[in-house]
Design a protein around this motif. Structure first.
Motif, PDB file in Angstrom:
ATOM      1  N   ALA A  28       1.058  -1.453   0.097  1.00  0.00           N
ATOM      2  CA  ALA A  28      -0.247  -0.323   0.212  1.00  0.00           C
ATOM      3  C   ALA A  28       0.778   0.972   0.477  1.00  0.00           C
ATOM      4  O   ALA A  28       0.143   2.123  -0.857  1.00  0.00           O
ATOM      5  CB  ALA A  28      -0.758  -0.275   0.532  1.00  0.00           C
ATOM      6  N   ASN A  30       3.272   2.015  -2.033  1.00  0.00           N
ATOM      7  CA  ASN A  30       3.487   2.203  -3.330  1.00  0.00           C
ATOM      8  C   ASN A  30       2.290   3.414  -3.643  1.00  0.00           C
ATOM      9  O   ASN A  30       3.536   3.962  -4.424  1.00  0.00           O
ATOM     10  CB  ASN A  30       4.071   1.251  -4.068  1.00  0.00           C
ATOM     11  CG  ASN A  30       4.598   0.782  -3.560  1.00  0.00           C
ATOM     12  OD1 ASN A  30       6.113   0.789  -3.632  1.00  0.00           O
ATOM     13  ND2 ASN A  30       5.047  -1.132  -3.151  1.00  0.00           N
ATOM     14  N   GLU A  31       1.238   3.122  -3.088  1.00  0.00           N
ATOM     15  CA  GLU A  31      -0.109   4.097  -3.408  1.00  0.00           C
ATOM     16  C   GLU A  31       0.565   5.729  -2.861  1.00  0.00           C
ATOM     17  O   GLU A  31      -0.245   6.101  -3.449  1.00  0.00           O
ATOM     18  CB  GLU A  31      -1.298   3.562  -3.199  1.00  0.00           C
ATOM     19  CG  GLU A  31      -1.136   2.060  -3.965  1.00  0.00           C
ATOM     20  CD  GLU A  31      -2.901   1.699  -3.657  1.00  0.00           C
ATOM     21  OE1 GLU A  31      -3.183   2.283  -2.481  1.00  0.00           O
ATOM     22  OE2 GLU A  31      -2.324   0.598  -3.837  1.00  0.00           O
TER      23      GLU A  31
END
Length: 133
Positions: A28, A30-31
């Motif tokens: 998550a 990376n978002e």
């Protein structure tokens, strides 16, 4: 009473640390324009006696040169005893602001007599694969 720290302890060279890293693209973080990595550590005790991992210290540097330090008791909630000829393996992670960075540090170990000594962890790279073609 504080246990004395021993510099240049005879066991320091007999504890070997190896590292494997992996980018976690599905994480998550990376978002949020961050880059998540896992690192798998193997600590091999090639000495003639048992040792215990007491503390850890990490210096984490991202691709922009931003540094952060992490230190504390044990690893993944444990202070493992590593018997002679055995190894201990664990996986942990780091989140960086950049797709490339590095980590290095040391483990503070304790010998059977209670003396503390450091085992260095050589610098290793955290990088998104195939970033540069």
């Amino acid at each position: 009473m504080t246990t004395p720290f021993v510099s240049g302890h005879e066991l320091s060279d007999k504890i070997n640390v190896s590292v494997n890293t992996q980018h976690l693209p599905e994480h998550a973080a990376n978002e949020a324009d961050k880059y998540a990595f896992a690192y798998e550590i193997t600590i091999a005790n090639n000495s003639h006696e048992s040792v215990q991992l007491i503390n850890r210290y990490w210096l984490i540097i991202d691709g922009n040169g931003k540094q952060s330090e992490v230190e504390g008791a044990g690893v993944i909630g444990q202070q493992p005893q590593i018997d002679s000829g055995n190894s201990f393996q664990y996986t942990s992670g780091a989140v960086l602001d950049t797709p490339v960075g590095s980590m290095q540090g040391f483990y503070e170990m304790q010998d059977k007599d209670g003396a503390l000594f450091r085992v260095p962890i050589d610098i290793f790279r955290l990088a998104v694969p195939h970033l540069i073609n």
